[in-house]
Design a protein around this motif. Structure first.
Motif, PDB file in Angstrom:
ATOM      1  N   GLN A 112       2.940   7.618  23.087  1.00 50.79           N
ATOM      2  CA  GLN A 112       3.649   6.425  22.630  1.00 50.79           C
ATOM      3  C   GLN A 112       5.083   6.759  22.225  1.00 50.79           C
ATOM      4  N   GLN A 113       5.907   5.734  22.236  1.00 51.73           N
ATOM      5  CA  GLN A 113       7.270   5.835  21.715  1.00 51.73           C
ATOM      6  C   GLN A 113       7.206   5.878  20.182  1.00 51.73           C
ATOM      7  N   PRO A 114       8.270   6.331  19.524  1.00 51.94           N
ATOM      8  CA  PRO A 114       8.306   6.289  18.057  1.00 51.94           C
ATOM      9  C   PRO A 114       8.111   4.859  17.549  1.00 51.94           C
ATOM     10  N   ARG A 115       7.454   4.750  16.411  1.00 47.67           N
ATOM     11  CA  ARG A 115       7.216   3.445  15.779  1.00 47.67           C
ATOM     12  C   ARG A 115       7.690   3.513  14.335  1.00 47.67           C
ATOM     13  N   LEU A 116       8.515   2.551  13.951  1.00 42.56           N
ATOM     14  CA  LEU A 116       9.156   2.529  12.642  1.00 42.56           C
ATOM     15  C   LEU A 116       8.590   1.381  11.807  1.00 42.56           C
ATOM     16  N   PHE A 117       8.414   1.637  10.500  1.00 41.22           N
ATOM     17  CA  PHE A 117       7.824   0.658   9.597  1.00 41.22           C
ATOM     18  C   PHE A 117       8.625   0.576   8.300  1.00 41.22           C
ATOM     19  N   ALA A 118       8.793  -0.633   7.794  1.00 46.62           N
ATOM     20  CA  ALA A 118       9.292  -0.839   6.437  1.00 46.62           C
ATOM     21  C   ALA A 118       8.078  -0.787   5.518  1.00 46.62           C
ATOM     22  N   LEU A 119       8.241  -0.212   4.342  1.00 47.95           N
ATOM     23  CA  LEU A 119       7.178  -0.187   3.344  1.00 47.95           C
ATOM     24  C   LEU A 119       7.609  -1.072   2.180  1.00 47.95           C
ATOM     25  N   VAL A 120       6.806  -2.094   1.909  1.00 49.06           N
ATOM     26  CA  VAL A 120       7.115  -3.009   0.818  1.00 49.06           C
ATOM     27  C   VAL A 120       5.975  -2.989  -0.188  1.00 49.06           C
ATOM     28  N   ASP A 121       6.273  -3.352  -1.410  1.00 48.61           N
ATOM     29  CA  ASP A 121       5.270  -3.412  -2.462  1.00 48.61           C
ATOM     30  C   ASP A 121       4.312  -4.562  -2.157  1.00 48.61           C
ATOM     31  N   THR A 122       3.018  -4.256  -2.081  1.00 44.43           N
ATOM     32  CA  THR A 122       2.020  -5.263  -1.711  1.00 44.43           C
ATOM     33  C   THR A 122       1.970  -6.406  -2.726  1.00 44.43           C
ATOM     34  N   ALA A 123       2.047  -6.098  -4.014  1.00 50.04           N
ATOM     35  CA  ALA A 123       1.997  -7.152  -5.032  1.00 50.04           C
ATOM     36  C   ALA A 123       3.177  -8.106  -4.880  1.00 50.04           C
ATOM     37  N   GLU A 124       4.366  -7.565  -4.654  1.00 48.05           N
ATOM     38  CA  GLU A 124       5.546  -8.418  -4.466  1.00 48.05           C
ATOM     39  C   GLU A 124       5.431  -9.245  -3.194  1.00 48.05           C
ATOM     40  N   LEU A 125       4.877  -8.661  -2.140  1.00 47.90           N
ATOM     41  CA  LEU A 125       4.703  -9.386  -0.886  1.00 47.90           C
ATOM     42  C   LEU A 125       3.737 -10.554  -1.063  1.00 47.90           C
ATOM     43  N   ILE A 126       2.619 -10.310  -1.757  1.00 52.53           N
ATOM     44  CA  ILE A 126       1.641 -11.382  -1.972  1.00 52.53           C
ATOM     45  C   ILE A 126       2.218 -12.465  -2.881  1.00 52.53           C
ATOM     46  N   ALA A 127       3.011 -12.057  -3.860  1.00 52.20           N
ATOM     47  CA  ALA A 127       3.637 -13.059  -4.742  1.00 52.20           C
ATOM     48  C   ALA A 127       4.568 -13.961  -3.930  1.00 52.20           C
ATOM     49  N   ALA A 128       5.279 -13.370  -2.963  1.00 47.97           N
ATOM     50  CA  ALA A 128       6.189 -14.158  -2.127  1.00 47.97           C
ATOM     51  C   ALA A 128       5.457 -14.921  -1.029  1.00 47.97           C
ATOM     52  N   GLU A 129       4.353 -14.354  -0.527  1.00 48.29           N
ATOM     53  CA  GLU A 129       3.581 -14.944   0.579  1.00 48.29           C
ATOM     54  C   GLU A 129       2.091 -14.876   0.259  1.00 48.29           C
ATOM     55  N   PRO A 130       1.571 -15.756  -0.625  1.00 48.00           N
ATOM     56  CA  PRO A 130       0.173 -15.667  -1.058  1.00 48.00           C
ATOM     57  C   PRO A 130      -0.852 -15.707   0.074  1.00 48.00           C
ATOM     58  N   ARG A 131      -0.558 -16.375   1.166  1.00 43.59           N
ATOM     59  CA  ARG A 131      -1.526 -16.469   2.266  1.00 43.59           C
ATOM     60  C   ARG A 131      -1.792 -15.118   2.923  1.00 43.59           C
ATOM     61  N   LEU A 132      -0.923 -14.126   2.705  1.00 42.40           N
ATOM     62  CA  LEU A 132      -1.116 -12.800   3.298  1.00 42.40           C
ATOM     63  C   LEU A 132      -2.249 -12.015   2.639  1.00 42.40           C
ATOM     64  N   ALA A 133      -2.661 -12.404   1.440  1.00 41.94           N
ATOM     65  CA  ALA A 133      -3.725 -11.679   0.737  1.00 41.94           C
ATOM     66  C   ALA A 133      -5.001 -11.625   1.569  1.00 41.94           C
ATOM     67  N   ALA A 134      -5.271 -12.670   2.326  1.00 39.91           N
ATOM     68  CA  ALA A 134      -6.492 -12.711   3.138  1.00 39.91           C
ATOM     69  C   ALA A 134      -6.473 -11.676   4.256  1.00 39.91           C
ATOM     70  N   ALA A 135      -5.295 -11.235   4.667  1.00 42.93           N
ATOM     71  CA  ALA A 135      -5.187 -10.265   5.759  1.00 42.93           C
ATOM     72  C   ALA A 135      -5.300  -8.825   5.281  1.00 42.93           C
ATOM     73  N   LEU A 136      -5.278  -8.596   3.978  1.00 44.66           N
ATOM     74  CA  LEU A 136      -5.315  -7.235   3.453  1.00 44.66           C
ATOM     75  C   LEU A 136      -6.737  -6.710   3.363  1.00 44.66           C
ATOM     76  N   ALA A 137      -6.859  -5.395   3.367  1.00 40.53           N
ATOM     77  CA  ALA A 137      -8.162  -4.756   3.207  1.00 40.53           C
ATOM     78  C   ALA A 137      -8.764  -5.185   1.876  1.00 40.53           C
ATOM     79  N   PRO A 138     -10.063  -5.469   1.835  1.00 39.07           N
ATOM     80  CA  PRO A 138     -10.695  -5.957   0.601  1.00 39.07           C
ATOM     81  C   PRO A 138     -10.481  -5.044  -0.605  1.00 39.07           C
ATOM     82  N   GLU A 139     -10.432  -3.727  -0.394  1.00 34.29           N
ATOM     83  CA  GLU A 139     -10.262  -2.825  -1.531  1.00 34.29           C
ATOM     84  C   GLU A 139      -8.852  -2.874  -2.110  1.00 34.29           C
TER      85      GLU A 139
END
Length: 182
Positions: free
Chosen positions: A27-54
């Motif tokens: 594969q080609q290189p793959r780049l990712f931004a890392l954001v704080d999960t709590a801040e992301l969910i606070a900004a986008e609450p619907r994303l909580a359902a997509a996260l791993a249950p733990e």
């Protein structure tokens, strides 16, 4: 000098390597931004359902361990050398860290002194060397200085075969860390 360790970063890198591994090798290189999960969910609450249950505890609260959500950056230039591509990247302050997954050829330290000085010659020499190992490396750095790497050798396809440590690929860690400086 030892690099700061961060358990949540290590876990994020292992998960990223496993995510990329699902698409196989070469594969080609793959780049990712890392954001704080709590801040992301606070900004986008619907994303909580997509996260791993733990990751999400009772009633949608973030677990006790600080977690990072990886956001893949698509359409990376494939016509640029990796160091040139990274030199042109700057992240906004909302990005707490960044991760890169790349595949490389590595040699054991015992043959490093035999490496030709010319880069083109060195690449060909490594590619033809009988002791070369193909590896997939997930490298991550955070703005607080934390850094880590997860590495899988080709042919070692079990998740428990993934190695980790902050100093596995120091030059790549430094190049990635430069993308976080203002």
């Amino acid at each position: 000098m030892s690099s700061p360790m961060n358990t949540a970063l290590t876990q994020a890198l292992i998960e990223l390597e496993q995510y990329v591994a699902k698409d196989g090798w070469d594969q080609q290189p793959r780049l990712f931004a890392l954001v704080d999960t709590a801040e992301l969910i606070a900004a986008e609450p619907r994303l909580a359902a997509a996260l791993a249950p733990e990751t999400v505890e009772f009633e949608g609260q973030i677990g006790p361990l600080r977690t990072y959500t990886s956001i893949e950056q698509e359409d990376l230039p494939t016509d640029q050398a990796l160091d040139e591509m990274l030199a042109g990247i700057a992240w906004p302050s909302t990005v707490l860290g960044t991760a890169l997954v790349v595949e490389r050829l590595m040699l054991p330290p015992s043959v490093q002194e035999q490496l030709p000085a010319d880069e083109a010659d060195a690449d060909a020499w490594v590619a033809a060397h009988p002791e070369r190992q193909e590896v997939r490396i997930a490298v991550g750095v955070l703005r607080d200085g934390s850094r880590d790497c997860a590495l899988r050798l080709r042919g070692k396809e079990k998740d428990e075969d993934v190695l980790s440590g902050p100093d596995l690929v120091p030059n790549l860690v430094r190049a990635l860390a430069q993308t976080l400086h203002d």
